[in-house]
Write an enzyme that holds these catalytic residues in place. Structure first.
Site, PDB file in Angstrom:
ATOM      1  N   SER A 294     -52.740 -39.240  12.532  1.00  0.00           N
ATOM      2  CA  SER A 294     -53.320 -40.230  11.626  1.00  0.00           C
ATOM      3  C   SER A 294     -52.253 -40.662  10.638  1.00  0.00           C
ATOM      4  CB  SER A 294     -54.493 -39.626  10.847  1.00  0.00           C
ATOM      5  OG  SER A 294     -54.030 -38.830   9.771  1.00  0.00           O
ATOM      6  N   ASP A 295     -52.443 -41.821  10.034  1.00  0.00           N
ATOM      7  CA  ASP A 295     -51.623 -42.131   8.872  1.00  0.00           C
ATOM      8  C   ASP A 295     -52.175 -41.303   7.704  1.00  0.00           C
ATOM      9  OD1 ASP A 295     -49.743 -43.166   7.167  1.00  0.00           O
ATOM     10  OD2 ASP A 295     -50.012 -45.238   7.806  1.00  0.00           O
ATOM     11  N   TRP A 296     -51.482 -41.380   6.615  1.00  0.00           N
ATOM     12  CA  TRP A 296     -51.714 -40.544   5.437  1.00  0.00           C
ATOM     13  C   TRP A 296     -53.178 -40.604   4.952  1.00  0.00           C
ATOM     14  CZ3 TRP A 296     -48.023 -37.735   2.579  1.00  0.00           C
ATOM     15  CH2 TRP A 296     -48.443 -37.294   1.328  1.00  0.00           C
ATOM     16  N   ALA A 298     -55.766 -41.089   6.338  1.00  0.00           N
ATOM     17  CA  ALA A 298     -56.536 -42.203   6.904  1.00  0.00           C
ATOM     18  C   ALA A 298     -57.890 -41.733   7.428  1.00  0.00           C
ATOM     19  CB  ALA A 298     -55.746 -42.895   8.014  1.00  0.00           C
TER      20      ALA A 298
END
Ligand code: BGC
Length: 773
Positions: A294-296, A298
């Protein structure tokens, strides 16, 4: 390294029951035409699969959940590692990385090594030009070389994965992250994406100087509404496939084994909860057997924010009721590794017991992560190839620094050169003026890994290094490096003209001027959108004041994005687009300014006349009322007497001149499974050796869905001596003349294809051929 402000996780009332379905219930099957174009994936290595399976069988549920956890540097502790932490990001100190890896392999129950990752976006310590600049080189070797050295330096400290290449196509110059990608074109973006994956991974990323590439941000993150970072994206499925997915596909086909899902929602479904993207397309249709992180935070951001506290952080999309719901939706959609938030780990047992996630899916995610760790050679060689003490000696090595200097000058684009102001004469008296002249900090651009300001060569220093005359300096005004601006501040700086008199005096006393203007690096990159994309502060006035001295003035631009130069472009005779060139900035600029290097870059994104034209891009679709500035009832702006950008995609000048002619097609009729060879001659018609970029565009004038007026399908940068001619040949097949429909199916239709050849997107040599069935 970009700093992160960790926002507090919050609990959200479990009142929303929102479907986590993907972008749609659309066909996820390949058409036969597309299947034929997809290279066969190398079958998984059986011995690795056996080892992965063996390990998975020995793991407890909790150990599996730990493997799916990806923590940032400040959350990593000895205890986390002992429990079996899967991955960590942003640790860059080799001693710390070694410390944690020793605990992982010696003290965790199953001795599984940690995968350490970082954002090596355009260099780790030896910083190369920002990616938008690299794309301007129209030279995949520039991207590959940067990634090669980025991987060498990152792996030297024990990192084995990088969150790059960033391949988001964007038509949004207001968006600060346009600087991190390859601009507005899917084809150029695909070529650069594949080159960078090759540079990071080589043929085998278990090599001691290689890292696994993570292609990001999946997907369509480059088109946020209004250009504001993280904002909503809503687009047709054919747009998604034709414009935004190709660079991801190119990266996966080049072997990228990891991917990052994006923050933004796409047609209502956030990237990290989007089954259509992660499972249907990436894993099933493209055969990707690595993992998606995942992105940060997210995953956390999929939750709704509490109504009374909408700014409380790590929430917002409102497609999950609470942490467990977000975890289930992300995992079920195909996300495998959760960055920063820890909901899968924290709620996994409970979700499994409730039947909201399956052991099968958990095992699949774990297998994907272990597979990458085995492929990365981490089980055999968990540690960096150097001791922490030796790692420093691997940084900024002469070959990397020389490559960065070359990349810097190859990325530059000559925008205007009236009266042949450039190149300047190194023996004359040169005034170096402007807020970015005596500046090391900004030269590193929007990501700087572990790069240090003092590593960078300023323009002033670079000019001094090569000048044999005298060099003077005046700042003129100062730009803001503040990235925590408050509304009402002067967020951009250069608000005062108090220093102009000194600058004018310096210019007047010199024979020639290098005038550095643009943005600071803080004005681009993540979370940095601008509603105005002209030159910040009073820099336009500074340009006019310096040009008024009557001296030859070369304006050198440093910026994160295409700028709107309507009011000032005409006022100076020479403009050189330098982007942020990285650690060797000043030397690269001096190479071009004094003519050691003849600039040959081309614009990877259109420069609008003014911000109100945005989005404006060369590969737009035609309309029933094509834009005409001079009469009514069409797609014009009533207050703008042009339909064109100020500078188009693919545009760039040289210190010499070129002619492109003799367009030849090998045939004028081709079956849908056949191909056409297209050639053109490029001749250097001037007096200096130089580079031009041969460019091939096509257009499908009659199709079941309206097709872009032009699409780049081939380019080649060539170096020619005066008078020299080179024939450049491209091959077009159905991968070029086909397109996607609104069900995500690749279709090839019979009919005419127009071909355009030249050295910019306005190329006017033309011919056509017919596709038959
Ligand atoms: C960015 C990603 C980056 C990640 C880790 C996020 O905020 O969107 O591009 O890879 O942080 O640093």
């Amino acid at each position: 390294m970009k700093k992160h402000v960790r926002r507090a996780a919050i609990a959200v009332a479990a009142t929303l029951a929102i479907s986590g379905a993907g972008a749609g219930v659309l066909a996820a099957t390949q058409s036969s035409d597309e299947e034929a174009l997809t290279p066969a994936r190398v079958p998984a290595d059986r011995s690795i699969e056996r080892k992965v399976n063996k390990l998975v069988h020995r793991m407890t549920l909790q150990e599996k959940l730990e493997q799916l956890t990806l923590l940032p540097d400040f959350m990593v502790t000895d205890e986390e590692v002992r429990k079996g932490l899967g991955s960590a990001l942003s640790l860059t100190d080799p001693a710390k990385i070694r410390h944690y890896q020793e605990i992982a392999v010696n003290e965790s129950r199953l001795h599984i090594p940690i995968l350490f990752a970082v954002d090596t976006i355009h260099g780790f310590r030896t910083i190369f030009p920002e990616p938008l600049g690299e794309a301007a080189s129209f030279d995949p070797n520039v991207g590959e070389t940067e990634a090669h050295f980025g991987a060498r330096e990152s792996s030297a400290v024990g990192l084995k994965q990088t969150y790059a290449p960033m391949v988001d196509v964007s038509h949004e110059p207001r968006w600060g992250r346009i600087s991190e990608g390859s601009g507005e074109d899917p084809y150029l973006g695909s070529v650069m994406a594949a080159a960078k994956v090759k540079g990071f991974q080589g043929n085998d990323y278990s090599a001691p100087d290689k890292v696994a590439a993570s292609v990001k941000h999946f997907a369509a993150y480059g088109e946020p509404e209004g250009g504001r970072d993280y904002n909503t994206t809503d687009m047709s499925i054919r747009r998604l496939w034709d414009f935004y997915l190709p660079p991801f596909k190119a990266a996966v086909d080049a072997g990228a084994d990891t991917a990052m899902c994006s923050f933004n929602s796409l047609n209502g479904s956030p990237g990290c909860g989007n089954r259509y993207l992660m499972t249907d397309i990436l894993k099933n249709r493209w055969g990707f057997d690595g993992f998606v992180e995942s992105d940060w935070a997210a995953v956390a951001e999929m939750r709704a924010c509490p109504p009374k506290n909408p700014d409380s952080g790590d929430c917002g999309h409102g497609v999950a009721a609470d942490g467990p719901d977000a975890a289930a939706r992300a995992l079920n959609a195909g996300m495998d590794s959760e960055m920063t938030s820890t909901f899968i780990r924290d709620f996994g047992q409970q979700l499994l017991a409730q039947g909201r996630i399956s052991m099968r899916r958990i095992d699949d995610a774990v297998r994907r992560i272990l597979r990458v760790k085995f492929r990365a050679g981490l089980f055999e060689h968990p540690f960096a190839p150097y001791t922490p003490d030796q790692a420093e000696a691997q940084m900024l090595k002469p070959d990397a620094v020389a490559a960065a200097r070359n990349a810097g000058s190859r990325s530059m684009v000559l925008l205007k050169n009236d009266g042949d102001v450039l190149p300047l004469d190194a023996s004359k008296k040169t005034a170096v003026i402007g807020p970015l002249a005596d500046d090391q900090h900004d030269m590193l651009g929007p990501w700087w890994g572990v790069g240090r300001d003092q590593d960078a060569v300023s323009v002033l220093q670079g000019i001094k290094n090569q000048s044999t005359g005298t060099v003077s300096y005046a700042q003129g005004c100062k730009l803001s490096n503040d990235d925590e601006v408050v509304a009402g501040d002067d967020p951009e700086g250069c608000g005062s003209d108090a220093g102009f008199a000194d600058a004018v005096a310096a210019a007047s006393a010199a024979d020639q001027v290098v005038l550095t203007v643009g943005e600071t690096r803080e004005m681009g990159g993540e979370a940095e959108a601008r509603s105005n994309i002209d030159l910040p502060g009073k820099q336009e006035d500074l340009i006019r004041a310096i040009v008024a001295t009557g001296k030859p003035v070369a304006v050198v631009l440093f910026n994160n994005r295409p700028l709107a130069l309507e009011n000032v472009f005409k006022d100076a005779p020479a403009w050189l687009e330098a982007w942020f060139p990285g650690v060797q900035a000043g030397n690269s600029v001096a190479d071009v300014v004094f003519g050691k290097v003849n600039p040959g870059g081309k614009l990877p994104a259109s420069f609008p006349v003014r911000v109100g034209q945005v989005p404006i891009y060369y590969n737009h679709e035609p309309t029933g009322r094509p834009c005409s500035p001079t009469f009514r009832w069409n797609a014009r702006y009533r207050d703008l007497l042009t339909c064109e950008p100020l500078l188009p995609f693919g545009y760039g000048l040289s210190y010499t001149t070129f002619k492109v002619d003799n367009l030849q097609l090998s045939r004028h009729s081709v079956s849908r499974r056949g191909s056409v060879r297209v050639s053109m001659d490029v001749t250097n018609t001037g007096k200096r050796k130089g580079d031009d970029v041969a460019q091939l565009y096509i257009h499908d004038p009659v199709a079941s869905l309206s097709q872009p007026v032009r699409r780049l399908r081939g380019f080649q940068r060539v170096t020619l001596n005066p008078g020299e001619k080179q024939t450049v040949t491209f091959t077009l097949d159905r991968s070029d003349f086909g397109f996607y429909d609104n069900f995500g199916r690749f279709v090839v239709e019979p009919g005419t294809i127009d071909v355009f050849a030249g050295d910019s997107s306005t190329a006017d040599l033309t011919d056509s051929f017919t596709v038959t069935w």
